[in-house]
Design a protein around this motif. Structure first.
Motif, PDB file in Angstrom:
ATOM      1  N   ASP A  43      -0.437   6.538  18.777  1.00  0.00           N
ATOM      2  CA  ASP A  43       0.500   5.414  18.862  1.00  0.00           C
ATOM      3  C   ASP A  43       1.031   5.093  17.465  1.00  0.00           C
ATOM      4  N   SER A  44       2.295   5.393  17.222  1.00  0.00           N
ATOM      5  CA  SER A  44       2.886   5.191  15.899  1.00  0.00           C
ATOM      6  C   SER A  44       3.549   3.826  15.745  1.00  0.00           C
ATOM      7  N   SER A  45       3.423   2.957  16.757  1.00  0.00           N
ATOM      8  CA  SER A  45       4.015   1.629  16.655  1.00  0.00           C
ATOM      9  C   SER A  45       3.241   0.784  15.652  1.00  0.00           C
ATOM     10  N   ASN A  46       3.815  -0.340  15.281  1.00  0.00           N
ATOM     11  CA  ASN A  46       3.166  -1.250  14.343  1.00  0.00           C
ATOM     12  C   ASN A  46       1.799  -1.682  14.851  1.00  0.00           C
ATOM     13  N   CYS A 143      -1.976 -11.540  10.542  1.00  0.00           N
ATOM     14  CA  CYS A 143      -0.529 -11.539  10.800  1.00  0.00           C
ATOM     15  C   CYS A 143       0.239 -11.556   9.479  1.00  0.00           C
ATOM     16  N   ALA A 144       1.556 -11.413   9.557  1.00  0.00           N
ATOM     17  CA  ALA A 144       2.376 -11.144   8.381  1.00  0.00           C
ATOM     18  C   ALA A 144       2.266 -12.210   7.304  1.00  0.00           C
ATOM     19  N   PHE A 152       3.950  -5.423   4.394  1.00  0.00           N
ATOM     20  CA  PHE A 152       4.811  -4.517   3.627  1.00  0.00           C
ATOM     21  C   PHE A 152       4.401  -3.063   3.852  1.00  0.00           C
ATOM     22  N   TRP A 153       3.089  -2.804   3.791  1.00  0.00           N
ATOM     23  CA  TRP A 153       2.591  -1.432   3.976  1.00  0.00           C
ATOM     24  C   TRP A 153       2.975  -0.893   5.349  1.00  0.00           C
ATOM     25  N   LEU A 154       2.843  -1.719   6.386  1.00  0.00           N
ATOM     26  CA  LEU A 154       3.181  -1.283   7.739  1.00  0.00           C
ATOM     27  C   LEU A 154       4.661  -0.981   7.895  1.00  0.00           C
ATOM     28  N   SER A 155       5.499  -1.561   7.023  1.00  0.00           N
ATOM     29  CA  SER A 155       6.946  -1.340   7.119  1.00  0.00           C
ATOM     30  C   SER A 155       7.397  -0.077   6.390  1.00  0.00           C
ATOM     31  N   GLN A 156       6.466   0.595   5.705  1.00  0.00           N
ATOM     32  CA  GLN A 156       6.805   1.817   4.990  1.00  0.00           C
ATOM     33  C   GLN A 156       7.048   2.968   5.969  1.00  0.00           C
ATOM     34  N   PRO A 157       7.707   4.042   5.507  1.00  0.00           N
ATOM     35  CA  PRO A 157       7.913   5.220   6.372  1.00  0.00           C
ATOM     36  C   PRO A 157       6.586   5.717   6.947  1.00  0.00           C
ATOM     37  N   SER A 158       6.628   6.221   8.164  1.00  0.00           N
ATOM     38  CA  SER A 158       5.401   6.614   8.868  1.00  0.00           C
ATOM     39  C   SER A 158       4.599   7.658   8.108  1.00  0.00           C
ATOM     40  N   GLU A 159       5.274   8.547   7.360  1.00  0.00           N
ATOM     41  CA  GLU A 159       4.527   9.583   6.645  1.00  0.00           C
ATOM     42  C   GLU A 159       3.657   8.978   5.545  1.00  0.00           C
ATOM     43  N   ILE A 160       4.091   7.866   4.946  1.00  0.00           N
ATOM     44  CA  ILE A 160       3.293   7.202   3.916  1.00  0.00           C
ATOM     45  C   ILE A 160       2.083   6.507   4.539  1.00  0.00           C
TER      46      ILE A 160
END
Length: 264
Positions: A43-46, A143-144, A152-160
């Motif tokens: 599951d790649s979702s947040n 929570c945020a 912020f980390w969760l909003s980075q590109p999935s590969e990171i």
């Protein structure tokens, strides 16, 4: 398990497991957490990433509480020695035995390369993980607005994000292999035998020490076992739960089931 077990009469069953010592209890908890991690990895979702990191933190917490590396190494080395002696006996499937010995060797080598207290160090030395770990006991505490760095980390590109998660999990992989192999050997240490709970209750005194009790209940029985186990005797009481909004009730009719008393 992914496959529903089938009893000798062809009926499908639900497996209930009861660990009879603290070591096996911990191994089963870790197996459960590793299974959760594997599921959330898809599951790649947040929320999937949050669940995956939470499972990783739970796993590190369990591993940091005691020297499990020493415990599992001891168990695997003893099994390797036992199976090596078994190889000299006639009639042994040498190909299958060789595969198990190789798996044991691989698992032992992976564990030996780990630092003894790596889990505690990961939770103590990584400020980012510590900040999340400290908030997990608070409902909704991650929570945020509570953890902007996490957001912020969760909003980075999935590969990171996946790179970081894979790096944190890398030291856990040898434990996952080793514990999975140990539990596989333990569960396969004996055959399933038939049991009959007369009036819904079954009492048994095993012939020797038991590390893991496994109860196979036919799905048609519409009941689950409550297990009370000690060093010399265990009792299984079957309970019916037809509606989760109502209190469970004792089963009073006979219940046929399968049982394994596993020990290595």
């Amino acid at each position: 398990m992914a496959v529903t077990p089938v009893l000798a009469d062809g009926s499908s069953a639900i497996i209930f497991e009861q660990p009879l010592n603290e070591r096996v209890r911990t191994f089963l908890r870790l197996e459960f957490l590793f299974g959760q991690h594997a599921h959330h990895r898809q599951d790649s979702s947040n929320y999937g990433l949050r669940a995956r990191l939470q499972t990783l933190l739970d796993t590190l917490t369990v591993l940091s509480r005691s020297d499990l590396k020493k415990d599992i190494l001891k168990e695997l080395l003893e099994q390797h020695a036992h199976l090596t002696r078994l190889a000299a006996r006639p009639g042994v499937d040498q190909s299958r035995l060789s595969g198990v010995l190789q798996d044991l060797t691989t698992s032992v080598t992976g564990l030996q390369h780990l630092a003894t207290q790596f889990a505690g160090s990961a939770l103590r030395d990584n400020e980012f993980l510590i900040s999340i770990h400290n908030r997990t006991s608070i409902p909704g505490g991650s929570c945020a607005f509570d953890l902007p760095a996490y957001h912020f980390w969760l909003s980075q590109p999935s590969e990171i994000v996946n790179r970081d998660l894979d790096a944190w999990f890398a030291d856990l992989a040898p434990f996952e292999r080793a514990i999975g192999l140990y539990l596989k050997l333990l569960r396969g240490s004996t055959e399933i035998s038939a049991g009959l709970a007369r009036g819904g209750t079954y009492v048994h005194s095993p012939q020797g020490p038991v590390q893991l009790l496994r109860v196979f209940v036919p799905q048609a029985a519409a009941a689950y076992p409550e297990i009370s186990a000690g060093a010399h005797r265990f009792t299984i009481r079957f309970v019916s739960l037809r509606d989760v909004n109502r209190r469970s009730t004792q089963v009073h009719q006979d219940v046929a089931f399968g049982i394994q008393c596993c020990s290595l």
